[in-house]
Design a protein around this motif. Structure first.
Motif, PDB file in Angstrom:
ATOM      1  N   ARG A  29       0.830  -1.207   0.000  1.00 49.09           N
ATOM      2  CA  ARG A  29       0.000   0.000   0.000  1.00 49.09           C
ATOM      3  C   ARG A  29       0.860   1.252   0.000  1.00 49.09           C
ATOM      4  O   ARG A  29       1.842   1.348   0.716  1.00 49.09           O
TER       5      ARG A  29
ATOM      6  N   GLU B 120       0.863   5.471   0.642  1.00 50.96           N
ATOM      7  CA  GLU B 120       0.128   6.481   1.404  1.00 50.96           C
ATOM      8  C   GLU B 120      -0.399   7.534   0.447  1.00 50.96           C
ATOM      9  O   GLU B 120       0.269   8.518   0.162  1.00 50.96           O
TER      10      GLU B 120
ATOM     11  N   THR C 186      -3.013  11.294   3.758  1.00 50.05           N
ATOM     12  CA  THR C 186      -2.374  11.283   5.075  1.00 50.05           C
ATOM     13  C   THR C 186      -3.141  12.073   6.118  1.00 50.05           C
ATOM     14  O   THR C 186      -2.715  12.174   7.256  1.00 50.05           O
TER      15      THR C 186
ATOM     16  N   ARG D 183       0.238  15.504   7.986  1.00 51.62           N
ATOM     17  CA  ARG D 183      -0.517  14.713   8.955  1.00 51.62           C
ATOM     18  C   ARG D 183      -1.464  15.607   9.751  1.00 51.62           C
ATOM     19  O   ARG D 183      -1.446  15.633  10.967  1.00 51.62           O
TER      20      ARG D 183
END
Length: 154
Positions: free
Chosen positions: A12, A14, A17, A74
């Protein structure tokens, strides 16, 4: 690969995020800033002066030290982008058959002190649409423009 075939974790990428913002249609950006500050604790995120006639504003939650978060990969708590919008532009909500077709919140905030928040809402005349218990207490409410939100205490 078939559509329902699982992808192994190590394969996988990202792609996403976090969530950085929610665009909120409002009639008066200045008045909405004041409402979100007074009732939810949001603060203007940029250095623009808050003034009447604004067309857009970015709001964030300050941390325990009063600092506003910097944008990043993030992003944990999304900023609210208030945008002046005509009523025809719509509002944040949807109807849900599991709730008898009543307008439903588009997003849910988290609070460690929901009872204090509920008292603040009542004191400030916030339009409280309902209360319920789902893995903790929830309050559904609307801002002055009819955008529907929810707050939950785990």
């Amino acid at each position: 690969m078939q559509a329902n075939e699982e992808i192994k974790a190590e394969e996988r990428l990202e792609d996403l995020t976090g969530l950085t913002c929610i665009y909120v249609p409002v009639n008066d950006v200045y008045k909405s800033i004041k409402w979100y500050q007074k009732n939810l604790g949001y603060q203007p995120a940029n250095n623009d002066r808050v003034k009447h006639g604004m067309e857009t504003a970015v709001l964030n939650f300050p941390d325990r030290n009063g600092n506003l978060p910097s944008p990043g990969l993030r992003q944990v708590v999304p900023a609210l982008f208030l945008h002046k919008s005509d009523e025809e532009g719509g509002r944040l909500r949807f109807s849900w058959s599991l709730d008898n077709g009543k307008p439903h919140a588009i997003a849910c905030f988290i609070s460690p002190r929901i009872e204090e928040l509920f008292e603040r809402f009542k004191k400030n005349g916030v339009n409280i649409l309902g209360e319920r218990m789902t893995s903790g207490p929830n309050i559904t409410f609307a801002d002055p423009d009819g955008n529907i939100w929810e707050v939950w205490q785990p």
